[in-house]
Design an enzyme around this catalytic site. Sequence first.
Site, PDB file in Angstrom:
ATOM      1  N   LYS A   1      41.576  24.334  30.747  1.00  0.00           N
ATOM      2  CA  LYS A   1      41.847  23.447  31.886  1.00  0.00           C
ATOM      3  C   LYS A   1      41.986  24.213  33.189  1.00  0.00           C
ATOM      4  CE  LYS A   1      46.820  22.866  31.289  1.00  0.00           C
ATOM      5  NZ  LYS A   1      47.895  21.920  31.079  1.00  0.00           N
ATOM      6  N   ARG A   2      42.322  25.485  33.095  1.00  0.00           N
ATOM      7  CA  ARG A   2      42.464  26.301  34.317  1.00  0.00           C
ATOM      8  C   ARG A   2      41.111  26.697  34.909  1.00  0.00           C
ATOM      9  NH1 ARG A   2      47.414  25.628  36.042  1.00  0.00           N
ATOM     10  NH2 ARG A   2      48.690  25.274  34.224  1.00  0.00           N
TER      11      ARG A   2
END
Length: 507
Positions: free
Chosen positions: A265-266
């Site tokens: 997700k980063r």
Amino acid sequence: MSEKPVRVRFAPSPTGPLHMGGIRTALYNYLFAKRNKGTFILRIEDTDQTRFVEGAQDYILDALSWCGITPDEGPRIGGGFGPYVQSQRQAMYKPYAEQLVSNDKAYYAFDTGEELDHMREQAKLIKMPNWQYNSVTRMSMKNSLTLPADEVEKRIANGDPYVIRFKMPRNEDTRFEDVVRGWVVVNTNNLDDKVLFKSDGMPTYHLANIVDDHTMQISHVIRGEEWLPSAPLHVLLYDAFGWEAPQFAHLPLLLRPDGNGKLSKRDGDRLGFPVFPTNWTTAEGELYSGYREKGYHPGAFINMLALLGWNPGTNEEIFSLEELVEIFTLNRVSKAGAKFDAEKTKWFQQQYLRATANDELASELKSLFSTDKSDAYLSRVCQLMKERATFVQDILTEGDYFFKTPSEYDETTIRKKWKDNSEQIMQGWLNELQQIENFTAPTIEHSFKSYLEKLGLGIGAVLPLFRLLTTGKGMGPSMFEIAELLGKEETVTRMKNGLLTISSLTV
Ligand code: GLU
């Protein structure tokens, strides 16, 4: 292949927003179900209360709905095998765990957290860093295999906390044929005595997953590769219950565009693209952007995801959801991880924008701002601009001159094209233009070309000046079409304004 009717499920845990890898899993399940006239089920796996995130379940339902991946059975929808949220099924799991205890396939374990930590510490001291509760160590622990039966009964009657652990067989090869990966063989000595039922009265993921897949009559388990290590335990659990296991298909990982790691997700924020289907704001107020809010068409997003780990066997790349249903098969899913490509995703979006009807784009455009322009006008703007845009929003930013008189003029065009005689040439063209009666693109073009011929000038030197005065830009779609759409009066006014401004700039 099994003869059972196809029933597949997408079983996310509401521990946060659904990453695009999750949407791809849902999509492949959906396509497989529809292709085989089967049923696509959504089941929420929320047995781990410690990881529960408020709002995540609604996020999952809404994101799937935006993508057009509609479950046949699930929360909000219902169905004959509900409830479809595990916490609402809580009461049914314990008897299954106890059934395994009665059949000597599982046992009660009373070890406290401190006792387990102590064992791990002791093991480290003798250079065994990965201590496990397994077929060897279980006999020196506090459980129903080592304690006398009356003490076990007493502890349970007293309400002492306990878990139920699976009694992993010793030194057996467990095997299953994965639809994507072929035969998978794991020796049980590499597996531990997993907890099936927790002291908080909840089943673990493993038990709930198997019980639900069995009772919901799931025929195929299609899920991410990260669950492959759990599959041997699941196969052993099916065996222990005496149930037929579903077919397994473990999908390849989605890899980040740079390097080989799993897309996290980063990565999205780091590399400038969304990782989530729709926006998600954390409880702390941190925003993760979504494809929907960036202006992506759900069809483009789905089309891109379909090809991330599956191929149609041809060079064709543009497919609607219905077309994907027609051709999707699990044997074209690849084993190798699929690298996400943000540029390619934009390319899909461009193709979708171009293929969308002008009227439809016009109504999307209309929702972005307030305008008194007619629908027909907006539709023409979309027709002229869509080849040059990726998102509907771009039509507005790149084609702002369709809605307002330019207040700035492209400096590069002025520098390169505005010569000493430009004002005079444009003044002459303005006079010609005012004479045009039938103000349509072909007549304007005809008249422009005759004017250039008269002066002995080339189109490349003069057309950019006409565009500059009317739109303020150095590039754009057909200038004659633009002029027709703006109308004679507006074109004339803009040319006059432009001449005044630019000649004052260049004095
Ligand atoms: N609840 C698991 C997840 O969050 C489902 C894994 C499976 O499909 O078995 O992905």
